[in-house]
Write a protein that holds these residues in place. Sequence first.
Motif, mmCIF file in Angstrom:
data_model
loop_
_atom_site.group_PDB
_atom_site.id
_atom_site.type_symbol
_atom_site.label_atom_id
_atom_site.label_comp_id
_atom_site.label_asym_id
_atom_site.label_seq_id
_atom_site.Cartn_x
_atom_site.Cartn_y
_atom_site.Cartn_z
ATOM 1 N N ARG A 1 -2.801 0.768 4.392
ATOM 2 C CA ARG A 1 -4.082 0.223 3.936
ATOM 3 C C ARG A 1 -5.262 0.885 4.636
ATOM 4 N N PHE B 1 0.830 -1.201 0.000
ATOM 5 C CA PHE B 1 0.000 0.000 0.000
ATOM 6 C C PHE B 1 0.870 1.258 0.000
ATOM 7 N N VAL C 1 -6.018 4.249 3.125
ATOM 8 C CA VAL C 1 -6.615 4.130 1.791
ATOM 9 C C VAL C 1 -8.097 3.792 1.922
ATOM 10 N N TYR D 1 -6.910 -1.400 -6.323
ATOM 11 C CA TYR D 1 -7.036 -1.040 -4.916
ATOM 12 C C TYR D 1 -6.702 -2.172 -3.965
ATOM 13 N N PHE E 1 0.315 3.623 -3.006
ATOM 14 C CA PHE E 1 -0.501 4.787 -2.674
ATOM 15 C C PHE E 1 0.169 5.780 -1.736
#
Length: 114
Positions: A14, A6, A17, A79, A10
């Motif tokens: 997690r 993650f 997100v 995702y 990103f």
Amino acid sequence: MSDSVFFYLFGMPRTEVVRRLRDLADDLDATAERDEIGVSSVVIYDWALAKRAVPCLIGRANGHPTIEDGHPMFSSELYYLDEERGIARTLSRWYQLGNRLDPESSNHRYEGRQ
């Protein structure tokens, strides 16, 4: 998908997100229910639409609703990825993961091409 993945994809864990995606879904629901959505302190001047790279999956489709079996594809934004369970979730749908492409063979195959 581990927190390290993650962070790589990103730039955040997690849990963050997931929280942001829930906030996004709530905000999108709210825009349909009311005319006024609040005021942000951030203003963007001289703005335009643009595209940027996001994590996604590439491969050959099988059983996709709009892509013919065996044809190359790339997914919407990725995702969730769990290689051990063989599943992934993009913005559009869940995927079952088949065999993974060997990066060495793909690099060799496209060597010298631009």
